[in-house]
Design an enzyme around this catalytic site. Structure first.
Site, PDB file in Angstrom:
ATOM      1  CG  LEU A  13      -1.860  -1.156   1.449  1.00 38.12           C
ATOM      2  CD1 LEU A  13      -2.649  -0.967   2.739  1.00 38.12           C
ATOM      3  CD2 LEU A  13      -2.800  -1.325   0.264  1.00 38.12           C
ATOM      4  CG  ASP A  14       0.182   4.401  -2.790  1.00 36.71           C
ATOM      5  OD1 ASP A  14       1.048   3.669  -3.300  1.00 36.71           O
ATOM      6  OD2 ASP A  14      -0.753   4.917  -3.426  1.00 36.71           O
ATOM      7  NE  ARG A  15       5.253   8.654   3.328  1.00 36.03           N
ATOM      8  CZ  ARG A  15       6.369   8.652   4.047  1.00 36.03           C
ATOM      9  NH1 ARG A  15       6.306   8.631   5.369  1.00 36.03           N
ATOM     10  NH2 ARG A  15       7.542   8.677   3.462  1.00 36.03           N
TER      11      ARG A  15
END
Length: 286
Positions: A131-133
């Site tokens: 997942l993205d940050r």
């Protein structure tokens, strides 16, 4: 620390390499790594991969993992599911999955390492989903490289929930728009006919005055795919600073948002060892 071993009793004749690949589903990378370390055993004796295996022979290999270079950090973990092979967690917004050269602390991997050490497990960190940050929700981890290879070869159906500015006219649909990377040094993506084929299924879960709640299923897995596709279609994800429109950014500011409202809500997959169909649901929501 508990050691992990993969063991198989052969039920046919064949080269050791064939037994490893076809009967034990061992990846080529793992097989090559262990054969140079003399760690592939037949009846307890190290053998080369061309060794002739007979029915009844016991083939075994260790699945020990090297200790990571990054430090363990105690911290809260929301565990959704765990067994001897996999670990599923809820990742909060604002946290990286894995350390990098620039950031060796404060990531999900640091907390998982501390948890494994505390519970006497191997220190492996093999993310199956990333997942993205600022995207939050389910992250699936394999506990060794063998399980990682099996899960990576299987099908995973991921469903995200998002709040978007405005919303699509149709209740359900498919976004079919190729995605390319913008010229360096940018890390952003955009819809471009020269990009890679990209498909996203969507369904409207609820409609409000200025925004909608959507279920998003990435058929392909391009970087930033859901954010790019929603922005391209005219309903950017609220709280998204990179792909938001002026309208969505104003609405996000009005709502006091500090992160993009994109949650990895559900994950469906076949367990690589038991063969059971698993459906995991995040405790988090948009």
């Amino acid at each position: 620390m508990r050691s992990v071993e993969l063991k198989h009793v052969a039920n046919r004749e064949g080269r050791l390499s064939s037994i490893l690949k076809e009967d034990m589903a061992v990846s080529t990378g793992l097989m090559n790594r262990l054969k140079w370390q003399d760690k592939i055993l037949v009846n307890g004796i190290p053998q080369h991969t061309d060794f002739p295996v007979k029915p009844g022979d016991v083939v075994s290999l260790p699945l020990d993992e090297p200790v990571p270079e990054y430090p363990p950090e105690a911290g809260e973990l929301t565990i959704l599911y765990e067994d001897d092979h996999i670990l599923a967690l809820d990742k909060p917004a604002g946290m990286l999955i894995h350390p990098s050269r620039a950031t060796m602390t404060g990531t999900l991997a640091n907390r998982v390492l501390a948890y494994y050490q505390e519970t006497g497990q191997q220190s492996a960190f093999h993310p199956i989903t990333r997942l993205d940050r600022d995207t939050f929700g389910i992250v699936l981890l394999a506990k060794n490289s063998h399980i990682h290879a099996l899960l990576s070869a299987g099908e995973l159906r991921k469903t995200y929930h998002a709040l978007v500015c405005g919303g699509p006219k149709e209740e359900k649909g498919v976004i079919d728009a190729p995605i390319a990377r913008r010229p360096l040094p940018s890390l952003l993506r955009y819809v471009n006919q020269e990009g890679k084929p990209s498909l996203t299924e969507y369904a409207v879960l609820a409609r409000f005055d200025d925004f909608s709640k959507l279920a998003l299923v990435p058929v392909t897995g391009r970087t930033h795919q859901l954010r790019v596709h929603c922005s391209y279609m005219g309903f950017p994800i609220l709280g998204d600073p990179q792909y938001g429109s002026e309208e969505s950014k104003l609405l996000s500011e009005k709502m006091g948002l500090t992160t993009q409202l994109l949650c990895a809500k559900q994950l469906e997959f076949t367990h690589p060892i038991t063969g059971e169909n698993r459906i995991l649901t995040s405790k988090m929501s948009v």
